[in-house]
Design a protein around this motif. Sequence first.
Motif, mmCIF file in Angstrom:
data_model
loop_
_atom_site.group_PDB
_atom_site.id
_atom_site.type_symbol
_atom_site.label_atom_id
_atom_site.label_comp_id
_atom_site.label_asym_id
_atom_site.label_seq_id
_atom_site.Cartn_x
_atom_site.Cartn_y
_atom_site.Cartn_z
ATOM 1 N N PHE A 20 0.840 -1.204 0.000
ATOM 2 C CA PHE A 20 0.000 0.000 0.000
ATOM 3 C C PHE A 20 0.872 1.250 0.000
ATOM 4 N N LYS A 21 1.942 1.219 0.770
ATOM 5 C CA LYS A 21 2.856 2.358 0.826
ATOM 6 C C LYS A 21 3.468 2.614 -0.556
ATOM 7 N N GLN A 22 3.880 1.563 -1.229
ATOM 8 C CA GLN A 22 4.446 1.711 -2.578
ATOM 9 C C GLN A 22 3.402 2.258 -3.547
ATOM 10 N N TYR A 23 2.178 1.772 -3.433
ATOM 11 C CA TYR A 23 1.080 2.262 -4.274
ATOM 12 C C TYR A 23 0.877 3.767 -4.068
ATOM 13 N N LEU A 24 0.844 4.198 -2.814
ATOM 14 C CA LEU A 24 0.631 5.617 -2.522
ATOM 15 C C LEU A 24 1.770 6.472 -3.060
ATOM 16 N N LEU A 25 2.968 5.954 -2.968
ATOM 17 C CA LEU A 25 4.136 6.695 -3.431
ATOM 18 C C LEU A 25 4.201 6.750 -4.955
ATOM 19 N N LEU A 26 4.048 5.599 -5.609
ATOM 20 C CA LEU A 26 4.247 5.524 -7.052
ATOM 21 C C LEU A 26 3.020 5.895 -7.869
ATOM 22 N N GLU A 27 1.865 5.422 -7.456
ATOM 23 C CA GLU A 27 0.653 5.641 -8.238
ATOM 24 C C GLU A 27 -0.059 6.940 -7.881
ATOM 25 N N LYS A 28 -0.088 7.259 -6.609
ATOM 26 C CA LYS A 28 -0.802 8.451 -6.152
ATOM 27 C C LYS A 28 0.106 9.668 -6.008
ATOM 28 N N ALA A 29 1.419 9.438 -5.970
ATOM 29 C CA ALA A 29 2.414 10.506 -5.849
ATOM 30 C C ALA A 29 2.114 11.432 -4.665
ATOM 31 N N LEU A 30 1.775 10.828 -3.533
ATOM 32 C CA LEU A 30 1.479 11.607 -2.336
ATOM 33 C C LEU A 30 2.759 12.031 -1.632
ATOM 34 N N SER A 31 2.643 13.060 -0.827
ATOM 35 C CA SER A 31 3.784 13.511 -0.034
ATOM 36 C C SER A 31 4.095 12.474 1.040
ATOM 37 N N SER A 32 5.300 12.537 1.565
ATOM 38 C CA SER A 32 5.679 11.585 2.604
ATOM 39 C C SER A 32 4.803 11.748 3.850
ATOM 40 N N HIS A 33 4.384 12.965 4.139
ATOM 41 C CA HIS A 33 3.504 13.208 5.289
ATOM 42 C C HIS A 33 2.147 12.532 5.081
ATOM 43 N N SER A 34 1.580 12.671 3.890
ATOM 44 C CA SER A 34 0.284 12.041 3.592
ATOM 45 C C SER A 34 0.396 10.524 3.626
ATOM 46 N N ILE A 35 1.489 10.010 3.069
ATOM 47 C CA ILE A 35 1.694 8.552 3.076
ATOM 48 C C ILE A 35 1.777 8.053 4.506
ATOM 49 N N GLN A 36 2.515 8.744 5.351
ATOM 50 C CA GLN A 36 2.645 8.313 6.743
ATOM 51 C C GLN A 36 1.293 8.329 7.458
ATOM 52 N N ALA A 37 0.457 9.309 7.150
ATOM 53 C CA ALA A 37 -0.870 9.368 7.764
ATOM 54 C C ALA A 37 -1.716 8.165 7.338
ATOM 55 N N TYR A 38 -1.706 7.849 6.043
ATOM 56 C CA TYR A 38 -2.446 6.682 5.555
ATOM 57 C C TYR A 38 -1.929 5.403 6.215
ATOM 58 N N ILE A 39 -0.619 5.245 6.260
ATOM 59 C CA ILE A 39 -0.030 4.032 6.831
ATOM 60 C C ILE A 39 -0.372 3.918 8.311
ATOM 61 N N SER A 40 -0.320 5.011 9.010
ATOM 62 C CA SER A 40 -0.664 5.007 10.436
ATOM 63 C C SER A 40 -2.101 4.538 10.649
ATOM 64 N N ASP A 41 -3.003 4.984 9.795
ATOM 65 C CA ASP A 41 -4.402 4.586 9.915
ATOM 66 C C ASP A 41 -4.577 3.087 9.672
ATOM 67 N N VAL A 42 -3.915 2.566 8.655
ATOM 68 C CA VAL A 42 -4.028 1.131 8.347
ATOM 69 C C VAL A 42 -3.346 0.306 9.434
ATOM 70 N N GLU A 43 -2.264 0.824 9.998
ATOM 71 C CA GLU A 43 -1.610 0.104 11.094
ATOM 72 C C GLU A 43 -2.527 0.006 12.307
ATOM 73 N N LYS A 44 -3.343 1.022 12.544
ATOM 74 C CA LYS A 44 -4.326 0.944 13.629
ATOM 75 C C LYS A 44 -5.289 -0.219 13.382
ATOM 76 N N LEU A 45 -5.735 -0.362 12.140
ATOM 77 C CA LEU A 45 -6.625 -1.468 11.795
ATOM 78 C C LEU A 45 -5.917 -2.809 11.989
ATOM 79 N N SER A 46 -4.649 -2.882 11.607
ATOM 80 C CA SER A 46 -3.916 -4.147 11.756
ATOM 81 C C SER A 46 -3.732 -4.506 13.232
#
Length: 92
Positions: A20-46
């Motif tokens: 998912f992190k690679q997808y956000l970086l390569l496909e969505k071209a999000l900033s590192s801050h946005s990627i970290q926020a998304y990853i943090s949210d999914v880690e809460k679910l995990s």
Amino acid sequence: MGTYGTYIYRMDWHSAIQGFKQYLLLEKALSSHSIQAYISDVEKLSLYAAQQPARPSPEKMKISDVEHFLAWIQDFVGERSQARILSGIKAF
């Protein structure tokens, strides 16, 4: 669970989050801050999934699992954060 050749593999949370992190970086071209926020949210679910008796893997998560997770986080975060977390999970 998927197949690759004659092998059957099961996606674990770590692999799914890294993909998912690679997808956000390569496909969505999000900033590192946005990627970290998304990853943090999914880690809460995990983390929530790891505490459940069935310990569902990412591909085994059901809508009811996500609903229970959202009810669980209500005790910890405000409504705006809940909305952002849900957005991150939907993207996942």
